[in-house]
Every structure is written in C-alpha cells, then in structure tokens.
Design a protein around this motif. Structure first.
Motif: not given
Length: 94
Positions: A24-44
């Motif tokens: 879900a955190v990856v989806i937030y980065a892709q869809a709402f963080g303007n990073k559609p190519d994100a493969t991993e993400a972490q909520m800080l």
C-alpha cells in the motif's frame, strides 16, 4: 475524536504500514506521490496534512511528500483516509 497526531502516533502508524501494508505504501508513492515507477517505498512520518515517504525509483531513493486532500483530525481519521486513498488508487490502476 481520538488522540491528535504526535511523534508516537506517527511512529506507530508508520511501523504498522511498513510492516503490514508495504504494498500500500508503494501505491501511495506511485499514485499520490507522482512516482509511478516506484518499486519500493517506506513511510517515514505522517501528520495532519500529509505523509513523508521514501521511494525506490530506478535504483535511487527519493523523498516523497503526499499531501492529503484535507487536514486530518486524528489517528482514526488517518486510518480511514489511508484506506480510502488505497481504494481510490486501485480504481484507476491499469
């Protein structure tokens, strides 16, 4: 209304999201963080106006700020908002 945001609440939400809902955190980065190519993400961190993430994009770690559409009241409001954002992102996903 439950507790307002604090460092402890932010840390609790981030730990939960990173450990139990990493996709879900990856989806937030892709869809709402303007990073559609994100493969991993972490909520800080999360606060009443948004969340701070890091995203892996093409082998690079990038900071991402996702602003909420409105100011959140408390941790319970954050919970419901994060669920709604995920549902919204999944509706428009290819």
């Amino acid at each position: 209304m439950s507790e307002p945001f604090s460092t402890e609440i932010s840390d609790r939400i981030c730990t939960h999201m990173n450990e139990d809902h990493a996709s879900a955190v990856v989806i937030y980065a892709q869809a709402f963080g303007n990073k559609p190519d994100a493969t991993e993400a972490q909520m800080l961190a999360i606060d009443a106006t948004g969340m701070d993430l890091t995203a892996q994009v093409n082998g690079e770690t990038l900071p991402v700020r996702v602003n909420f559409e409105r100011t959140l009241k408390d941790a319970e409001d954050a919970h419901h908002t994060l669920i709604e954002m995920l549902k919204q992102a999944r509706k428009v996903a290819p």
